[in-house]
Every structure is written in structure tokens, then in C-alpha cells.
Design an enzyme around this catalytic site. Structure first.
Site, PDB file in Angstrom:
ATOM      1  N   CYS A   1       0.825  -1.211   0.000  1.00 22.01           N
ATOM      2  CA  CYS A   1       0.000   0.000   0.000  1.00 22.01           C
ATOM      3  C   CYS A   1       0.861   1.264   0.000  1.00 22.01           C
ATOM      4  O   CYS A   1       1.346   1.703   1.035  1.00 22.01           O
ATOM      5  CB  CYS A   1      -0.920  -0.006   1.220  1.00 22.01           C
ATOM      6  SG  CYS A   1      -1.970   1.435   1.296  1.00 22.01           S
TER       7      CYS A   1
ATOM      8  N   CYS B   1      -0.606   4.075   2.075  1.00 22.80           N
ATOM      9  CA  CYS B   1      -0.429   3.959   3.529  1.00 22.80           C
ATOM     10  C   CYS B   1       1.014   4.254   3.931  1.00 22.80           C
ATOM     11  O   CYS B   1       1.255   4.889   4.949  1.00 22.80           O
ATOM     12  CB  CYS B   1      -0.758   2.549   4.011  1.00 22.80           C
ATOM     13  SG  CYS B   1      -2.196   1.819   3.257  1.00 22.80           S
ATOM     14  N   ASP B   2       1.976   3.756   3.162  1.00 19.27           N
ATOM     15  CA  ASP B   2       3.361   3.733   3.639  1.00 19.27           C
ATOM     16  C   ASP B   2       4.340   4.595   2.845  1.00 19.27           C
ATOM     17  O   ASP B   2       5.482   4.765   3.267  1.00 19.27           O
ATOM     18  CB  ASP B   2       3.872   2.281   3.633  1.00 19.27           C
ATOM     19  CG  ASP B   2       3.035   1.402   4.548  1.00 19.27           C
ATOM     20  OD1 ASP B   2       2.680   1.881   5.644  1.00 19.27           O
ATOM     21  OD2 ASP B   2       2.718   0.274   4.169  1.00 19.27           O
TER      22      ASP B   2
END
Ligand code: NAP
Length: 309
Positions: A132, A135-136
Site C-alpha cells: 500500500c 499507507c506507507d
């Protein structure tokens, strides 16, 4: 006894909830472990009709939930661990802490990102291995990273990561991207993205603290191996359907890749259990097609319940 329980809160699940809610079936929706589904891990959705300026994935899911709740959908934040068939043709759904009885079920559990199957994969998730970028990605500023895959997801992730990383290697096992032309062109025209063709990753290499340090690249044409220094690996090689809760052999047939088989509209091989979204679709896998199939499953469930009465 519920009339209908919907399992999963992605585009398919919320659309099924909107339709069954409007049909006065008072649906109960069970969220699953990732409420909102895969769109909650994307950034901007540019191709959902009705949003000419795009919409953020998580926002789209919140809007769908709001619309479903407006029509009487109730939400249970839990994951279904098993479905059992009762003698009278109804079903028992189990979560870790509760049981629910229902006359019909709509499965909309989606699919989860696939990994390469490296021995040290589990330990590395959250330490330089992820699926992701949204997300990261922001954790990896001014360092080199790589994306594995050649589809739309890989190109989208690579493009997004150029906002943070010093360099993004796009590692693909062939010499031609699978991605749609617009996504492929966008990635290949981005100066910060360097394609690595005909190659796979054969090992994840870590530093003394157990964080990702580099990958071993294998060129599939020459068989040569080399090391590529990256601080994070973003895996974008497709998905597996979420059907673990069907392991007790209730009779819902899966195809050879584990996707739920539809036999008549959205009906599964068990009457009263309907399916929609990515857990049954390995071809289109779009937010809009998932939403459309959630609508179809709701209409089929409504007809089934009417005939049952
Ligand atoms: P995908 O289209 O199935 O692509 C998976 C990629 O990973 C392929 O390039 C494949 O290589 C590669 N791959 C698969 N297994 C591998 C392995 N073991 N080792 C190395 N590489 C491997 O999956 P996706 O990109 O997640 O896209 C799924 C669907 O969502 C598609 O329909 C796509 O159009 C859609 N999508 C749309 C958008 C958008 O429009 N905004 C964004 C993301 C996804 P090969 O090419 O050699 O098979």
C-alpha cells in the site's frame, strides 16, 4: 432472524446495502477486517462516474456508507469466521463473539493483495515490505524504493511514490507492461521511475535491524542475479479472493483460482447465498463493476426472499 446479511464493506457491499435498504429489507452489513475495502488504501479515484474531478477512495467509501445508513443499514464491525446452513434453509453466520441468523446472505468480501512467498516476508511487513503506497509511501522520503508488478496497480503505486522517494524502480517480469496505456505512459514518462524489465525479485535483504536494505534481482533472460538497494518494496502483483470463512464446506463452489462461482445471475451454488464484487470477479475488478454487481446481488436476494414468502 435477519432478512439479509451482507458480508464486506467495499463498493459491492455498500451498494448491496443501499439497494436492500431501499427495498425495506433492513440489511445488516458485517464490515470485515478492512472496513471500506481496497479503496480505503488508494488515493484518488478518477474513473468512478459522477466525480469529474476525482474523489479520494476513503471519501467515496464514507459517502457510500452514509447513503446505505440513510436507508436503514445497520453495521456490525467484525469479521465472519464461518457460515452454516440450517435445516429450514436459513443460515447462521459466526464472528469471533456473536452469531447471526439470516434468510439470505450476500458475500462481498473482496480480494487481498498477493505476495511473492519469500521466507522472510512475514517479518518484513511493516519493515520495508508493503502493498500500500498510500499507507506507507510517505515513510520513504528521499530514498530509493521499488514496485514489483506491471499492471495498473504497479504503475499507479510507482507514480504516487515519486512524490516521496528519490527513485522508484518498477520491476516487471516481462518487457511490456500489462497496465492500460494511460497508466503505463504516465509511469514510463516519469523521470523518477526506472523500469527494470524481464526481472523478478528472488530475495529480500535486510540490515542489522531487520529493515529492508536491498533486493536480489534475477534477470529472467540471462539468469544473472544482481543486488538493488531499496529501502522499501511495494508489491503490486494482483490479488487473492477472500473466501477463508467458507472452509467448512457449506457447498459454495470456488473456481480453480479460489473465486466464488456464480451460476445464475449473482446466485452461488447454495440457494440463498449471493455474491458480488472482487471475490467473484477476476476480470474487471473495478470500483464501478463491483458496485454494479452489488446492485445485482441485492436485486437477486430481494427476488429470492419474495419467492420464499
Ligand atoms: P494485474 O492487472 O493482475 O497485474 C498484476 C501484475 O503483476 C502483472 O503485470 C503480472 O505480470 C505481475 N505478476 C503477477 N504475479 C507475479 C509474480 N509472482 N511475480 C512477479 N510479477 C507478477 O493486477 P493489478 O495491477 O492489481 O490490477 C487489477 C485490476 O484493477 C485491473 O483490472 C486493473 O485495470 C485495475 N486497476 C485499475 C486502476 C485504475 O484504473 N485507477 C488502478 C489499479 C488497478 P504479467 O503482466 O506478466 O502477468
Amino acid at each position: 432472524m435477519e432478512k439479509v446479511i451482507i458480508i464486506g464493506t467495499g463498493c459491492a457491499g455498500w451498494t448491496a446495502a443501499i439497494y436492500t435498504g431501499r427495498a425495506s429489507l433492513s440489511p445488516l452489513i458485517i464490515s470485515g477486517t478492512e472496513p471500506g475495502g481496497q479503496l480505503t488504501t488508494t488515493t484518488e479515484v478518477e474513473n468512478f462516474p459522477g466525480f469529474p474531478d476525482g474523489v479520494m477512495g476513503p471519501e467515496l467509501m464514507m459517502l457510500m456508507q452514509k447513503q446505505a445508513e440513510k436507508f436503514g443499514t445497520r453495521v456490525e464491525y467484525a469479521a465472519v469466521t464461518a457460515i452454516e446452513k440450517n435445516e429450514d434453509g436459513t443460515f447462521t453466520l459466526k464472528t469471533d463473539s456473536k452469531e447471526f441468523q439470516t434468510e439470505s446472505v450476500i458475500i462481498a468480501t473482496g480480494a487481498r493483495p498477493r505476495h511473492l512467498g519469500m521466507p522472510n516476508e512475514k517479518e518484513l511487513i511493516g519493515h520495508g515490505l508493503t502493498s500500500c503506497a498510500t499507507c506507507d509511501g510517505a515513510f520513504y522520503r528521499d530514498v530509493p524504493v521499488c514496485v514489483i508488478g506491471g499492471g495498473d496497480s504497479a504503475c499507479e503505486e510507482a507514480d504516487f511514490l515519486t512524490r516521496f522517494a528519490s527513485k522508484v524502480y518498477l520491476i516487471h517480469r516481462r518487457d511490456e507492461l500489462r497496465a492500460s496505456k494511460i497508466m503505463a505512459d504516465r509511469a514510463l514518462n516519469n523521470d523518477k521511475i526506472e523500469p527494470v524489465w524481464d526481472s523478478t525479485v528472488s530475495a529480500y535483504l535486510t540490515d542489522d535491524e531487520g529493515e529492508m536494505r536491498a533486493v536480489t534481482l534475477k534477470n529472467l533472460k540471462s539468469d544473472e542475479e544482481s543486488e538493488l538497494e531499496v529501502k522499501c518494496v511495494f508489491v503490486a502483483i494482483g490479488h487473492d479472493p477472500n473466501t477463508q470463512f467458507l472452509n467448512n464446506g457449506i457447498g459454495v463452489d470456488l473456481d480453480e483460482n479460489g473465486y466464488i462461482v456464480k451460476i445464475n445471475g449473482s446466485e452461488t451454488t447454495v440457494p440463498g447465498i449471493f455474491v458480488s464484487g472482487d471475490v467473484t470477479d477476476h476480470v474487471y475488478r473495478q470500483a464501478i463493476t463491483a458496485a454494479g454487481s452489488g446492485c445485482a446481488a441485492a436485486l437477486d436476494a430481494e427476488k429470492y426472499l419474495a419467492e420464499r414468502e
